[in-house]
Design an enzyme around this catalytic site. Structure first.
Site, PDB file in Angstrom:
ATOM      1  N   LYS A  22       0.668  -1.380  -0.054  1.00 25.48           N
ATOM      2  CA  LYS A  22      -0.087   0.075  -0.060  1.00 25.48           C
ATOM      3  C   LYS A  22       0.789   1.062  -0.066  1.00 25.48           C
ATOM      4  O   LYS A  22       0.578   2.098  -0.927  1.00 25.48           O
ATOM      5  CB  LYS A  22      -1.065  -0.198   1.341  1.00 25.48           C
ATOM      6  CG  LYS A  22      -1.581   1.371   1.642  1.00 25.48           C
ATOM      7  CD  LYS A  22      -2.404   1.389   2.793  1.00 25.48           C
ATOM      8  CE  LYS A  22      -1.515   1.766   3.839  1.00 25.48           C
ATOM      9  NZ  LYS A  22      -1.718   3.273   4.230  1.00 25.48           N
ATOM     10  N   ASN A  23       1.744   1.275   0.881  1.00 24.80           N
ATOM     11  CA  ASN A  23       2.640   2.634   1.172  1.00 24.80           C
ATOM     12  C   ASN A  23       3.372   2.630  -0.112  1.00 24.80           C
ATOM     13  O   ASN A  23       3.761   3.749  -0.414  1.00 24.80           O
ATOM     14  CB  ASN A  23       3.696   2.558   2.535  1.00 24.80           C
ATOM     15  CG  ASN A  23       2.537   2.460   3.547  1.00 24.80           C
ATOM     16  OD1 ASN A  23       1.551   3.061   3.610  1.00 24.80           O
ATOM     17  ND2 ASN A  23       3.202   2.172   4.612  1.00 24.80           N
ATOM     18  N   ARG A  94      -3.140  10.469   4.715  1.00 20.11           N
ATOM     19  CA  ARG A  94      -1.950  11.353   4.700  1.00 20.11           C
ATOM     20  C   ARG A  94      -1.090  11.292   3.576  1.00 20.11           C
ATOM     21  O   ARG A  94      -0.390  12.235   3.364  1.00 20.11           O
ATOM     22  CB  ARG A  94      -1.202  10.623   5.823  1.00 20.11           C
ATOM     23  CG  ARG A  94       0.343  10.997   6.147  1.00 20.11           C
ATOM     24  CD  ARG A  94       0.023  12.381   6.856  1.00 20.11           C
ATOM     25  NE  ARG A  94       1.500  13.072   7.082  1.00 20.11           N
ATOM     26  CZ  ARG A  94       1.602  14.300   7.643  1.00 20.11           C
ATOM     27  NH1 ARG A  94       0.448  14.750   8.004  1.00 20.11           N
ATOM     28  NH2 ARG A  94       2.889  14.756   7.777  1.00 20.11           N
ATOM     29  N   CYS A 118      -4.769   8.316   9.846  1.00 19.41           N
ATOM     30  CA  CYS A 118      -4.985   7.553  11.099  1.00 19.41           C
ATOM     31  C   CYS A 118      -4.532   8.505  12.117  1.00 19.41           C
ATOM     32  O   CYS A 118      -3.560   9.542  12.129  1.00 19.41           O
ATOM     33  CB  CYS A 118      -4.054   6.407  11.265  1.00 19.41           C
ATOM     34  SG  CYS A 118      -4.670   4.963  10.422  1.00 19.41           S
ATOM     35  N   ARG A 123       2.743  14.359  12.954  1.00 14.93           N
ATOM     36  CA  ARG A 123       3.368  13.976  11.710  1.00 14.93           C
ATOM     37  C   ARG A 123       3.474  15.627  10.778  1.00 14.93           C
ATOM     38  O   ARG A 123       2.907  15.412   9.620  1.00 14.93           O
ATOM     39  CB  ARG A 123       2.928  12.947  10.868  1.00 14.93           C
ATOM     40  CG  ARG A 123       3.107  11.561  11.501  1.00 14.93           C
ATOM     41  CD  ARG A 123       2.679  10.366  10.844  1.00 14.93           C
ATOM     42  NE  ARG A 123       1.199  10.185  10.530  1.00 14.93           N
ATOM     43  CZ  ARG A 123       0.484   9.289  10.122  1.00 14.93           C
ATOM     44  NH1 ARG A 123       1.322   8.315   9.376  1.00 14.93           N
ATOM     45  NH2 ARG A 123      -0.777   9.069  10.004  1.00 14.93           N
ATOM     46  N   ASP A 309       4.714  -0.036  12.111  1.00 18.80           N
ATOM     47  CA  ASP A 309       3.244  -0.697  11.427  1.00 18.80           C
ATOM     48  C   ASP A 309       3.288  -2.393  12.052  1.00 18.80           C
ATOM     49  O   ASP A 309       2.103  -2.614  11.544  1.00 18.80           O
ATOM     50  CB  ASP A 309       3.333  -0.493  10.120  1.00 18.80           C
ATOM     51  CG  ASP A 309       3.060   0.946   9.596  1.00 18.80           C
ATOM     52  OD1 ASP A 309       2.458   1.592  10.568  1.00 18.80           O
ATOM     53  OD2 ASP A 309       3.258   1.179   8.588  1.00 18.80           O
ATOM     54  N   ILE A 331       8.732   5.981  16.830  1.00 13.85           N
ATOM     55  CA  ILE A 331       8.359   6.558  15.719  1.00 13.85           C
ATOM     56  C   ILE A 331       7.114   7.695  15.811  1.00 13.85           C
ATOM     57  O   ILE A 331       7.310   8.529  15.390  1.00 13.85           O
ATOM     58  CB  ILE A 331       7.962   5.569  14.643  1.00 13.85           C
ATOM     59  CG1 ILE A 331       9.180   4.576  14.473  1.00 13.85           C
ATOM     60  CG2 ILE A 331       7.709   6.266  13.186  1.00 13.85           C
ATOM     61  CD1 ILE A 331      10.290   5.200  13.982  1.00 13.85           C
ATOM     62  N   ARG A 401      -8.539   0.343   4.646  1.00 13.48           N
ATOM     63  CA  ARG A 401      -7.506   1.206   4.061  1.00 13.48           C
ATOM     64  C   ARG A 401      -6.078   0.446   3.913  1.00 13.48           C
ATOM     65  O   ARG A 401      -5.362   0.915   2.995  1.00 13.48           O
ATOM     66  CB  ARG A 401      -6.971   2.423   5.004  1.00 13.48           C
ATOM     67  CG  ARG A 401      -8.190   3.331   5.222  1.00 13.48           C
ATOM     68  CD  ARG A 401      -7.918   4.459   6.046  1.00 13.48           C
ATOM     69  NE  ARG A 401      -6.799   5.078   5.911  1.00 13.48           N
ATOM     70  CZ  ARG A 401      -5.738   5.296   6.308  1.00 13.48           C
ATOM     71  NH1 ARG A 401      -5.521   4.755   7.819  1.00 13.48           N
ATOM     72  NH2 ARG A 401      -4.760   5.699   5.987  1.00 13.48           N
TER      73      ARG A 401
END
Length: 422
Positions: A22-23, A94, A118, A123, A309, A331, A401
């Site tokens: 996904k990222n 995001r 989220c 961030r 994650d 993080i 998502r």
């Protein structure tokens, strides 16, 4: 609103196909803004976030089509494009901020709403805007929008020293630098596999990039980029998530498409916990060495460290371990919101700031719980697989998502799980 109901008990055996990342896909898609020629992505995941990015790119004038297999995205941006990314779309995700660099690089100006996503921390965007500012962009925040303009109409190369290794900022600057005049050097760059995947795609499009996968990336700007076809890299977070399934329940699961180089630090912790991971011709095979899980300490770090994650999923597993584990989240703040829900299932967890102490209880109990974010959603489902009785996870819209076909994939290896509408 949908919920997922899980009946605990029973081993898991079989194969689980792992989707494209996904990222990575959300980063690759905005790269179509850099060229007038077609960009085709294969192995794309079928997720709501991909639909959101599709809608955003279409609003900017790009053509985006999903092919019949559902995993191929055909994109082109050959006409005049709109340079304003509206709040109504950007607020949903995001990763929407990743259109800023490509729009500035191609058009010399952009208006991009501040993004959403989220609720796991602030961030901020300043590391993105500071880097683009060094490249000659004048950026002003007005009415919730970043108004950006390149001096002289074109970005210029610069040496950029990041205060921390931001993945999103590295991606944004990389894309912006491909069409900038001169050479850009990113120091303290992120080293995640998604960065390498983006660099591979951009090189296919004609970009000149060196050093991806290290902390120093060098980009020599070119006048134009061409089209390309590129496969999205395997999703290392989905991979790690499903590798944990037999750790919770017993049995043996082969994760198709899995690669050790994507999850090295994670596999080290699995080994310490008593879980064997074996590389196969098709992916990675996972099983427990013994009936008991051993406690291990976890500290989340940028790649190649343990990924944030996978922290929620690992915490859920350690709730059933023998001994006490300490998890340190370095993080994102606010990323222990799943802990109270696990406590409802009988877990013994104490959270103090960025640290969580987990005392293993051996067995969790099914309970009604509520998902607070994407990774929390799947951690509660995994916990339910190993708990006694029934677990009902509500607010699973977060899940859509980042994970495709969760119920289908887990059912295929023997899980008793269903999605219900209320």
């Amino acid at each position: 609103m949908d919920s997922i109901v899980v009946q605990g008990g029973g081993e898991l055996n079989g194969q689980i196909p792992i989707a494209g990342a996904k990222n990575a896909c959300l980063t690759l898609m905005p790269a179509t803004l850099l060229s007038e020629e077609p960009l085709t992505l294969t192995n794309a995941p079928r997720l709501s976030d991909i639909k959101t990015m599709t809608a955003l790119l279409q609003s900017l004038g790009a053509e985006v089509a999903t092919m019949q297999d559902g995993k191929t995205l055909a994109m082109s941006c050959h006409s005049d494009i709109n340079t304003r990314a509206e709040y109504e779309i950007v607020r949903k995700m995001r990763a929407s901020n990743l259109v800023l660099g490509p729009l500035l690089a191609r058009e010399g100006h952009a208006e991009v709403s501040l993004p959403g996503g989220c609720a796991i921390g602030a961030r901020p965007m300043d590391i993105h805007t500071d880097g683009l500012g060094l490249m000659g962009a004048e950026i002003e925040l007005r009415d919730g929008y970043l108004h950006a303009k390149a001096q002289g109409g074109r970005l210029k190369g610069a040496v950029i020293d990041f205060p921390f290794a931001s993945v999103g900022a590295t991606e944004n600057i990389m894309m912006a630098a491909t069409l900038a005049k001169g050479t850009t050097v990113i120091n303290n760059a992120a080293r995640e596999p998604e960065i390498v995947d983006l660099a591979d795609c951009l090189r296919k499009m004609g970009a000149q990039i060196d050093g991806d996968g290290t902390s120093t990336i060098t980009i020599q700007g070119v006048d134009r980029l061409n089209g390309a076809t590129h496969p999205v890299v395997t999703d290392r977070i989905e991979l790690g998530t499903y590798m944990l399934a037999p750790a919770f329940c017993g049995g043996e699961v082969e994760c198709l498409g899995g690669r050790l180089d994507l999850v090295g630090a994670f596999v080290q912790k699995l080994d310490m916990a008593g879980i064997d991971v074996t590389e196969t011709a098709k992916g990675l095979k996972v099983k427990r060495r013994t009936d008991e899980i051993k406690a291990v300490d976890i500290t989340t770090e940028p790649f190649p460290g343990f990924p944030t994650d996978l922290q929620a999923q690992m915490m859920a597993l350690l709730c059933t371990a023998i001994g006490t584990s300490v998890l340190e989240e370095k993080i994102f703040e606010n990323r222990f919101m799943h802990a109270p829900e696990l406590i409802r299932m009988g877990a013994d967890i104490e959270v103090h700031g960025g640290n969580a102490t987990v005392k293993g209880v051996g067995k969790l109990k099914g309970a009604p719980v509520m998902a607070t974010d994407l990774r929390a959603s799947i951690s509660l489902i995994l916990a339910g697989l190993a708990a006694t009785g029934e677990t009902k996870v509500s607010r699973v819209y977060h899940l859509d998502r980042g994970y495709e076909h969760v119920v289908r994939k887990l059912s295929a290896v023997g899980a008793k799980i269903e999605r219900v509408s209320e």
